[in-house]
Design a protein around this motif. Structure first.
Motif, short mmCIF file in Angstrom:
data_model
loop_
_atom_site.label_atom_id
_atom_site.label_comp_id
_atom_site.label_asym_id
_atom_site.label_seq_id
_atom_site.Cartn_x
_atom_site.Cartn_y
_atom_site.Cartn_z
N ALA A 99 0.82 -1.22 0.00
CA ALA A 99 0.00 0.00 0.00
C ALA A 99 0.85 1.26 0.00
N LEU A 100 2.17 1.12 0.16
CA LEU A 100 3.04 2.28 0.22
C LEU A 100 3.37 2.76 -1.19
N ARG A 101 2.44 3.55 -1.74
CA ARG A 101 2.59 4.08 -3.09
C ARG A 101 2.32 5.57 -3.09
N PRO A 102 2.86 6.28 -4.08
CA PRO A 102 2.58 7.71 -4.16
C PRO A 102 1.11 7.98 -4.48
N ALA A 103 0.58 9.07 -3.95
CA ALA A 103 -0.81 9.43 -4.24
C ALA A 103 -0.95 10.00 -5.65
N ARG A 104 0.12 10.58 -6.15
CA ARG A 104 0.09 11.21 -7.48
C ARG A 104 1.22 10.64 -8.34
N PRO A 105 1.08 9.40 -8.79
CA PRO A 105 2.16 8.79 -9.56
C PRO A 105 2.27 9.41 -10.96
N PRO A 106 3.47 9.41 -11.52
CA PRO A 106 3.60 9.88 -12.90
C PRO A 106 2.95 8.91 -13.87
N SER A 107 2.73 9.37 -15.08
CA SER A 107 2.14 8.53 -16.12
C SER A 107 3.19 8.29 -17.20
N THR A 108 3.39 7.02 -17.54
CA THR A 108 4.42 6.65 -18.52
C THR A 108 3.77 5.95 -19.70
N LEU A 165 -0.45 -0.49 -28.63
CA LEU A 165 0.05 0.19 -27.45
C LEU A 165 -0.33 1.66 -27.41
N ALA A 166 -0.69 2.22 -28.53
CA ALA A 166 -0.95 3.66 -28.61
C ALA A 166 -1.98 4.09 -27.57
N ASP A 167 -1.71 5.25 -26.97
CA ASP A 167 -2.61 5.89 -26.00
C ASP A 167 -2.73 5.13 -24.67
N ILE A 168 -1.93 4.08 -24.45
CA ILE A 168 -1.95 3.37 -23.17
C ILE A 168 -0.82 3.91 -22.30
N HIS A 169 -1.15 4.27 -21.07
CA HIS A 169 -0.16 4.76 -20.11
C HIS A 169 -0.23 3.93 -18.83
N VAL A 170 0.92 3.78 -18.19
CA VAL A 170 0.97 3.04 -16.92
C VAL A 170 1.30 4.01 -15.80
N THR A 171 0.72 3.76 -14.63
CA THR A 171 0.94 4.62 -13.47
C THR A 171 1.50 3.84 -12.28
N GLY A 172 1.83 2.58 -12.50
CA GLY A 172 2.40 1.76 -11.44
C GLY A 172 2.89 0.45 -12.01
N ILE A 173 3.58 -0.32 -11.21
CA ILE A 173 4.10 -1.61 -11.64
C ILE A 173 4.00 -2.57 -10.46
N TYR A 184 8.15 5.15 -11.84
CA TYR A 184 7.86 6.04 -10.72
C TYR A 184 8.65 7.35 -10.78
N GLY A 185 9.22 7.65 -11.95
CA GLY A 185 9.88 8.94 -12.14
C GLY A 185 11.27 9.04 -11.55
N ASN A 186 11.96 7.90 -11.41
CA ASN A 186 13.32 7.88 -10.85
C ASN A 186 13.43 8.66 -9.54
N GLN A 229 7.96 -2.51 -5.38
CA GLN A 229 7.54 -1.92 -4.12
C GLN A 229 8.58 -0.89 -3.64
N LEU A 230 9.84 -1.21 -3.83
CA LEU A 230 10.90 -0.32 -3.35
C LEU A 230 10.83 1.05 -4.03
N HIS A 231 10.69 1.06 -5.34
CA HIS A 231 10.66 2.34 -6.05
C HIS A 231 9.34 3.08 -5.82
N ALA A 232 8.26 2.33 -5.58
CA ALA A 232 7.01 2.99 -5.19
C ALA A 232 7.18 3.69 -3.85
N MET A 233 7.88 3.03 -2.91
CA MET A 233 8.14 3.67 -1.62
C MET A 233 8.98 4.93 -1.78
N PHE A 234 10.00 4.84 -2.62
CA PHE A 234 10.83 6.03 -2.85
C PHE A 234 9.98 7.18 -3.40
#
Length: 530
Positions: free
Chosen positions: A9-18, A36-44, A117-119, A179-184
């Motif tokens: 559950a430790l994820r950013p509230a406003r994740p970037p869109s890739t 793939l066109a127009d598909i974006h991911v906001t988490g992994i 997660y935007g590095n 999970q680690l990068h989501a926490m970061f």
């Protein structure tokens, strides 16, 4: 398990869109299925039950099953694409989302997670601490030192993940890369400046910390552990070394190495200008003068490149002097004045590490996480020193209650039995976390090591499988001035038996036994080997 789901559950509230096209380019994968066109991911995420809408589901081969078996469930929960290998694509079958396929997807999972997660680690001062023993204690000490300098800190480790005021029990010493990068990312969102994290050998070998940019890497020591996972000791050492070698993708910018043991010395010898820490001789950071111990606390002077600082610890034991000296050196390497960091170490108590349980009894009762031969030997030696210091003419006795975990390195079990029998007046062999193994066979391995010690050199040896009964037996044996050590589980709040984790906290069980203690208890001389 609850701890794991909490970590997820430790994820950013406003994740970037890739854009998924960017993911495809980054991974070098090929795509099948819908465009793939127009598909974006906001988490992994690699656990289907933890998937959120907008996630990329990573279906990786595992020890028990291939993650692709759960791809359909992940898509139902909102995954917008699946990332897997060729066998996973075949197992997943027809899906209504794109499937990205490449050989060995785990090899790019860390960098991919960081990118999605935007590095975030590029905006954090990350300290990674590895070694066999001392990672947890050193992490808590370092965090206190960094916070004393006004930094907003976070902690990731064996006991818990802590971000600001939020504490979440840990399922793994080092979380998986997604999970680690989501926490970061969450840490950056919440204004964290510095992160202190334990880095396990599993994490280094399996790529869990890939994509992390460590400002400082620290090494505590190396002794036997995890040889159920690593091929041999050299393989174990090689995994730890990944945090420091310049050619490693996760190498820290600055290395701080404790050279008290041969492995630390060997590691330092292979690096270009590491910062060395030594409690037994010369190093960039070393002891200046004696160690003064009193009442379970100790004081020493740390001599560093810029002068001396006084350090006080609430933790006994020579190995904790090494942890404290290393912590001061790490704080300095992270840019914090040692004179500012050092006083903060005196405020630190570490859950389940030489933790006292006080219920008004006239003897010392300690819970410690020591579950490896070297760590157990060190704790026993420390407590023996405490007994000798408190009553030099007639020191009290030491009882040790210990078991060994199932489905883990079996080679250490007789060694643990040996060091415990040699150091204790009473050794009670009991169950730890038997997991899927027969607990009686685990106890037998410890017992064999204990009874290999000659009768003249060992204490009384008993075997009580039920851990609560074993703890109660030790409590009822103790008398004024004695010490009881309950070792192996430390902070853990459960006991795993055949896939079920039962509530069990050594600290609570020990406290209850002390509360119920009979005033008419046996002396050690009345106990026989059983």
């Amino acid at each position: 398990m609850p701890a794991q789901s909490s970590q997820h559950a430790l994820r950013p509230a406003r994740p970037p869109s890739t854009a998924l096209t960017a993911v495809l380019a980054l991974t070098g994968a090929t795509a099948t299925g819908p465009a793939l066109a127009d598909i974006h991911v906001t988490g992994i995420e690699q656990r289907s039950q933890a998937v959120r809408p907008g996630d990329l589901f990573t279906a990786l081969p595992g020890a028990q099953a291939h993650g692709a078996r759960f791809a359909a469930a992940a898509v139902e929960r909102g995954a917008v694409a699946v990332f897997t290998d060729a066998s996973g694509a075949e197992l997943a079958g027809e899906l209504n989302v794109p499937v990205l396929v490449r050989e060995n997807p785990r090899a790019v999972l860390g960098e991919l997670s960081a990118a999605i997660y935007g590095n975030p680690c590029e905006r954090l001062r990350i300290v990674g601490i590895t070694g066999t023993s001392g990672k947890t204690t050193t992490s808590y000490l370092v965090e206190a030192g960094l916070a004393a300098a006004g930094l907003s800190t976070a902690l990731i480790g064996t006991i818990e993940t802590r971000i600001g005021g939020r504490r979440v029990p840990s399922a793994l010493t080092t979380p998986e890369a997604p999970q680690l990068h989501a926490m970061f990312a969450l840490m950056v969102e919440q204004g964290v400046d510095a992160v202190v994290m334990e880095v396990s050998s599993h994490a280094l070998a399996l790529g869990r910390v890939d994509g992390v940019r460590f400002a400082v890497g620290a090494f505590t020591n190396l002794s036997q552990d995890h040889l159920d996972f690593h091929a041999d000791f050299e393989d174990y050492f090689a995994a730890k070394r990944r945090l420091f070698e310049p050619e490693s993708p996760v190498a820290a910018r600055t290395s701080v190495i404790c050279i008290d043991d041969e492995w630390g010395q060997r590691l330092a010898d292979g690096l270009d200008a590491p910062i060395t820490v030594c409690t037994t001789g010369a190093g960039d950071w070393q002891l200046a003068g004696p160690i003064v111990a009193h009442g379970g606390e100790q004081e020493f002077t740390a001599a560093g490149p810029d002068g001396n600082v006084a350090v006080r610890l609430r933790l006994p034991g020579r190995y904790n002097v090494a942890n404290g000296l290393l912590a001061v050196a790490v704080c300095a390497a992270a840019g914090v004045d040692a004179a500012v960091a050092a006083p903060a170490l005196a405020t630190v108590d570490v859950p389940g590490r030489m933790q006292r349980v006080e219920r008004g009894q006239d003897f010392l009762a300690i819970v410690d996480y020591a579950h490896k031969p070297a760590a157990l030997e060190s704790v026993i030696a420390t407590l023996r020193g405490h007994l000798a210091a408190d009553a030099p003419e007639s020191p009290g006795r030491l009882a040790v209650v210990v078991g060994a975990g199932g489905d883990r390195d079996a080679g250490k079990r007789p060694l643990m039995g040996e060091v415990a029998a040699r150091g204790a007046d009473l050794l009670i062999i009991t169950d730890d976390n038997p997991r899927s193994e027969d607990p009686a066979q685990i106890r037998a391995a410890l017992r064999s090591g204990a009874l290999d010690v000659s009768e003249a050199e060992r204490g009384v040896v008993r075997e009580i499988g039920d851990r609560a009964e074993a703890i109660a037996a030790a409590v009822n044996w103790a008398r004024t001035g004695d010490v009881i050590l309950v070792a192996g589980k430390g902070h853990e709040a459960g006991q795993e038996i055949q896939g079920v984790k039962h509530p069990f906290d050594d600290r609570d069980v020990l406290a209850a036994a002390l509360d119920k203690r009979s005033p008419h208890h046996a002396d050690a001389e009345d106990l026989t080997v059983s």
